[in-house]
Design an enzyme around this catalytic site. Structure first.
Site, PDB file in Angstrom:
ATOM      1  N   GLU A  92       0.765  -1.168   0.075  1.00 56.31           N
ATOM      2  CA  GLU A  92      -0.219   0.069  -0.010  1.00 56.31           C
ATOM      3  C   GLU A  92       0.771   1.347  -0.079  1.00 56.31           C
ATOM      4  O   GLU A  92       0.809   1.998   0.733  1.00 56.31           O
ATOM      5  CB  GLU A  92      -0.896   0.188   1.295  1.00 56.31           C
ATOM      6  CG  GLU A  92      -1.877  -1.110   1.088  1.00 56.31           C
ATOM      7  CD  GLU A  92      -3.237  -1.009   2.208  1.00 56.31           C
ATOM      8  OE1 GLU A  92      -2.977  -0.281   3.168  1.00 56.31           O
ATOM      9  OE2 GLU A  92      -4.173  -1.653   1.700  1.00 56.31           O
ATOM     10  N   GLU A 134      -6.393  -8.286  -0.549  1.00 55.06           N
ATOM     11  CA  GLU A 134      -6.990  -8.388   0.639  1.00 55.06           C
ATOM     12  C   GLU A 134      -8.287  -8.192   0.687  1.00 55.06           C
ATOM     13  O   GLU A 134      -8.861  -6.966   0.113  1.00 55.06           O
ATOM     14  CB  GLU A 134      -6.272  -7.245   1.434  1.00 55.06           C
ATOM     15  CG  GLU A 134      -4.738  -7.361   1.713  1.00 55.06           C
ATOM     16  CD  GLU A 134      -4.098  -6.248   2.637  1.00 55.06           C
ATOM     17  OE1 GLU A 134      -4.689  -5.535   3.274  1.00 55.06           O
ATOM     18  OE2 GLU A 134      -2.919  -6.049   2.645  1.00 55.06           O
TER      19      GLU A 134
HETATM   20  C1  GAL Z   1      -4.565  -2.806   4.511  1.00 51.52           C
HETATM   21  C2  GAL Z   1      -2.996  -3.343   5.057  1.00 51.52           C
HETATM   22  C3  GAL Z   1      -2.863  -4.621   5.700  1.00 51.52           C
HETATM   23  C4  GAL Z   1      -3.909  -4.299   6.961  1.00 51.52           C
HETATM   24  C5  GAL Z   1      -5.460  -4.367   6.627  1.00 51.52           C
HETATM   25  C6  GAL Z   1      -6.377  -4.278   7.545  1.00 51.52           C
HETATM   26  O1  GAL Z   1      -4.657  -1.595   4.265  1.00 51.52           O
HETATM   27  O2  GAL Z   1      -2.340  -3.598   3.691  1.00 51.52           O
HETATM   28  O3  GAL Z   1      -1.573  -4.530   6.102  1.00 51.52           O
HETATM   29  O4  GAL Z   1      -3.554  -3.395   7.826  1.00 51.52           O
HETATM   30  O5  GAL Z   1      -5.232  -2.897   5.767  1.00 51.52           O
HETATM   31  O6  GAL Z   1      -6.523  -3.100   8.305  1.00 51.52           O
END
Ligand code: GAL
Length: 692
Positions: free
Chosen positions: A169, A321
């Site tokens: 990110e 994710e």
């Molecule tokens: C994303 C990040 C993860 C984790 C997830 C949940 O933005 O890449 O590492 O933090 O959010 O909050």
């Protein structure tokens, strides 16, 4: 997308690398971020057993492992990672190996405080969170390269390695002195001379003329009311500086191995990176998405972001994710109710994802995200979430024939970062509360809810494959887009464009003759004044067409009015009240074989819907399904001449019946379906067409 030679080549090999991954996994990727450094090795064995049980075939390892991999400068402790990768491999689980450069270790921040980003207010963003780096810091880049090379050297040949995940990110904006040095160099490359910079930035205004490059620096606050061209260039620079970090690490891992995909993860509606430009450097687009389960409408913006991700490369993409249930960063973190996670996962696939991946595999016991849900929650397998994850992982193989397929669309919506930045990041406009993602969503929603397939395009995209193009509030338009748009309309394209578009050029300077500068010939009229509405003010708008043309009668509008004067256009609607009573609110102009419909105001949603759907119908564009409620989503994926119709019911309380455009088999139930399918609340069907 129109691509340069090298970008086109990169796309071809990106596709090859993704094809190799698809072949290796033999189905949709299922898994998520795995952070074994938080647990002792006995837990790893249990993890791998449970991963197998849930059908996990791909995990992302090492995203936050810099401190665990390089506890002291140049001292590497790879043994634990060796063991984890071997263990995963022995269980047949592939690895998406991350470079850990999003979260530098404490020693780096301590020894090299200049790597920490200075924020706009001059404060240092210190150690203790993540993203604590200035992308322009030479020391940060050097240290990131060292750990990246060490990982590549050690693991490129590891049989578990299937993909590289570069950093995480990308995001920080820094205002350090070294950021100014890099910004200056970026501007020198862009403009060549100080004179050209002064021209582009219109520096005669407020005596801002630069006489020495050393005077040019990053636009930190509190110097508010800044030069809007400088602000715009700074946004472009920040995106490019971060992209340079990605490219540097990507090129290192490529030196060691060229046949596996290299990606990083994008975010929903993310302002600091021009993802069109980034996508050209990626083997596949990857997205992290966290729709709010407490908001029953959040599936709409998820759909938009999924369509945007597919459009960035015109290829299947990676859902990198999502949450198995709740997140932990908001004030109230609602859970995903039964069936929601499954529906959201199929929604991503329906819009072109070839993966269902989560953050994260096992719930952390501590740290800021200790209450962020996981595939394996704190309560382990004795939990509802685990049950739903395990069920989905074992269900996905049923639809594996849809893997790698594409999704054609006849309608495109413009979504460009330059347009976004100019409209919302540079201030000094007739009104300064534009919400670009919100406006794009307003134009996208009617098409989505009417079950049209939609692509997104940028200023550089090939428009020729679309019958209709929607342009929401493109205040900035570059010359090349004006030319491309003109060719598109002359050749028969249909454009629906909304107010305050075409006003400035790439340097954020008002086009002459005004307004709307670049689009004046296309809309067939000019605008002498922009009139933001007073608080609460509404205007009655009367359509001039026949009652059956889809957009007749009186409706309301609000928020904004262009004072439009007709040149070659036909008036489609006039204001029936207010300051502009009797004056045009909507135009239609024929240009060559095509036409441009221009909206000079913000129509109430139902009226905007009628205009958009009316134009789609006039253009011969057919919805994927008819007679389905708006909360049912329909998308199509096609592979090797076979069509897969995805149907998703986002209602949590009502079943929905959907009439089918073709006969087929519902891959999830195995049933033959002919005329219609009934979807329960949050229900999903994947109908594979029966080919004659
Ligand atoms: C994303 C990040 C993860 C984790 C997830 C949940 O933005 O890449 O590492 O933090 O959010 O909050």
């Amino acid at each position: 997308m129109t691509a340069t030679g090298s970008a086109a080549e990169a796309d071809a090999s990106g596709r090859d690398r993704m094809d190799a991954l698809r072949r290796r996994l033999g189905g949709f990727a299922f898994g998520g971020d795995y952070n074994p450094e938080q647990w002792d090795s006995a837990v790893w064995r249990e993890d791998v057993d449970l991963m197998r049980r849930a059908g996990v075939n791909l995990v992302t390892v090492g995203v936050f492992a810099w401190a665990a991999l390089e506890p002291e400068p140049g001292v590497f402790t790879f043994e634990w990672m060796d063991e984890v990768l071997d263990l995963l491999h022995s269980a047949g689980i592939s690895v998406d190996l991350a470079t850990p450069t999003m979260a530098p270790p404490a020693w780096l921040s301590q020894n090299f405080p200049e790597t920490l980003p200075m924020m706009a207010d001059g404060e240092t963003f210190g150690f203790g969170n993540r993203l604590h780096y200035d992308p322009s810091s030479p020391v940060y880049r050097e240290r990131a390269a060292i750990i990246t090379r060490a990982l590549a050297e050690r693991y490129s040949g590891h049989p578990a390695l299937a993909m590289w995940h570069i950093s995480n990110e990308y995001g920080p904006t820094a205002y350090n002195e070294q950021s100014s040095v890099a910004f200056r160099a970026w501007l020198q490359r862009r403009y060549g001379s100080l004179e050209a910079l002064n021209d582009a930035w219109y520096t005669r205004f407020w005596s801002q003329t630069y006489t020495d490059w050393a005077q040019v620096d990053v636009p930190a606050v509190p110097r508010s009311w800044m030069n809007p061209a400088r602000q715009l260039d700074f946004k472009r620079f920040v995106s490019d500086a971060l992209l340079e970090c990605f490219v540097a690490e990507r090129d290192i891992v490529r030196e060691y191995r060229d046949d596996i995909p290299v990606v990083t993860n994008f975010m929903r509606f993310y302002r600091n990176a021009d993802y069109w430009k980034w996508a050209r450097e990626e083997d596949a687009v990857a997205l992290d998405i966290y729709p709010d389960p407490g908001d029953e409408d959040s599936w709409v913006s998820a759909a938009l972001n999924f369509d945007l991700m597919r459009s960035l490369k015109g290829e299947p993409w990676v859902l990198m994710e999502q949450a198995a249930s709740a997140v932990s960063q908001w004030k109230v973190n609602n859970v995903k109710r039964p069936g929601m996670m499954r529906a959201g996962s199929y929604q991503a696939i329906a819009h072109g994802s070839d993966t269902v991946l989560y953050f994260q595999w096992r719930a952390s016991r501590g740290g800021h995200e200790r209450f962020h849900s996981a595939m394996l929650p704190h309560s382990g397998t004795a939990s509802r979430t685990w049950g739903e994850v395990e069920a989905l992982g074992n269900e996905l193989p049923l639809i594996k024939d849809a893997l790698g397929s594409s999704a054609p669309a006849d309608v495109a919506v413009l979504f460009d970062w330059d347009a976004w930045w100019a409209l919302t990041e540079t201030h000094g406009l007739p009104r300064n509360d534009f919400d670009y993602p919100g406006l794009v969503t307003d134009h996208y929603r009617p098409l989505l809810e009417a079950h049209h397939a939609v692509d997104f395009v940028s200023f550089d995209s090939d428009l020729s494959r679309y019958r209709m193009l929607v342009i929401p509030n493109a205040y900035l338009v570059p010359d090349r887009f004006v030319e491309a748009l003109t060719r598109y309309v002359e050749g028969g394209g249909v454009v629906v464009c909304s107010f305050f578009s075409g006003v400035v050029d790439e340097t954020n300077q008002v086009r002459q003759p005004a307004y709307p500068g670049g689009l004046r010939t296309l809309i067939g009229g000019y605008i002498d004044e922009y009139l933001p509405a007073r608080a609460g003010e509404t205007f009655e708008v009367q359509f001039t067409g026949a009652a059956d043309d889809g957009a007749a009668g009186a409706v309301t509008a609000n928020w904004w009015q262009d004072s439009v004067h007709v040149e070659s256009a036909t008036v489609r609607a006039v204001y029936a009240s207010g300051l502009l009573q009797g004056r045009p609110a909507m135009l239609e102009n024929t240009v060559g074989e095509g036409r441009v419909v221009y909206l000079g105001t913000r129509l109430e949603p139902a009226a905007l819907t009628r205009v958009l759907l009316g134009e789609a119908q006039r253009s011969g564009i057919r919805a994927l399904v008819t007679d389905a409620p708006p909360t049912v989503e329909a998308t199509l994926r096609e592979a090797d001449g076979v069509s897969f119709l995805f149907l998703l019911n986002h209602s949590e309380s009502h079943a929905a019946e959907v009439r089918l455009p073709f006969e087929g088999h519902d891959l999830l139930t195995g049933a033959s379906v002919t005329d219609a399918v009934t979807l329960g609340p949050l229900g999903v069907a994947v109908v594979r067409a029966v080919t004659p």
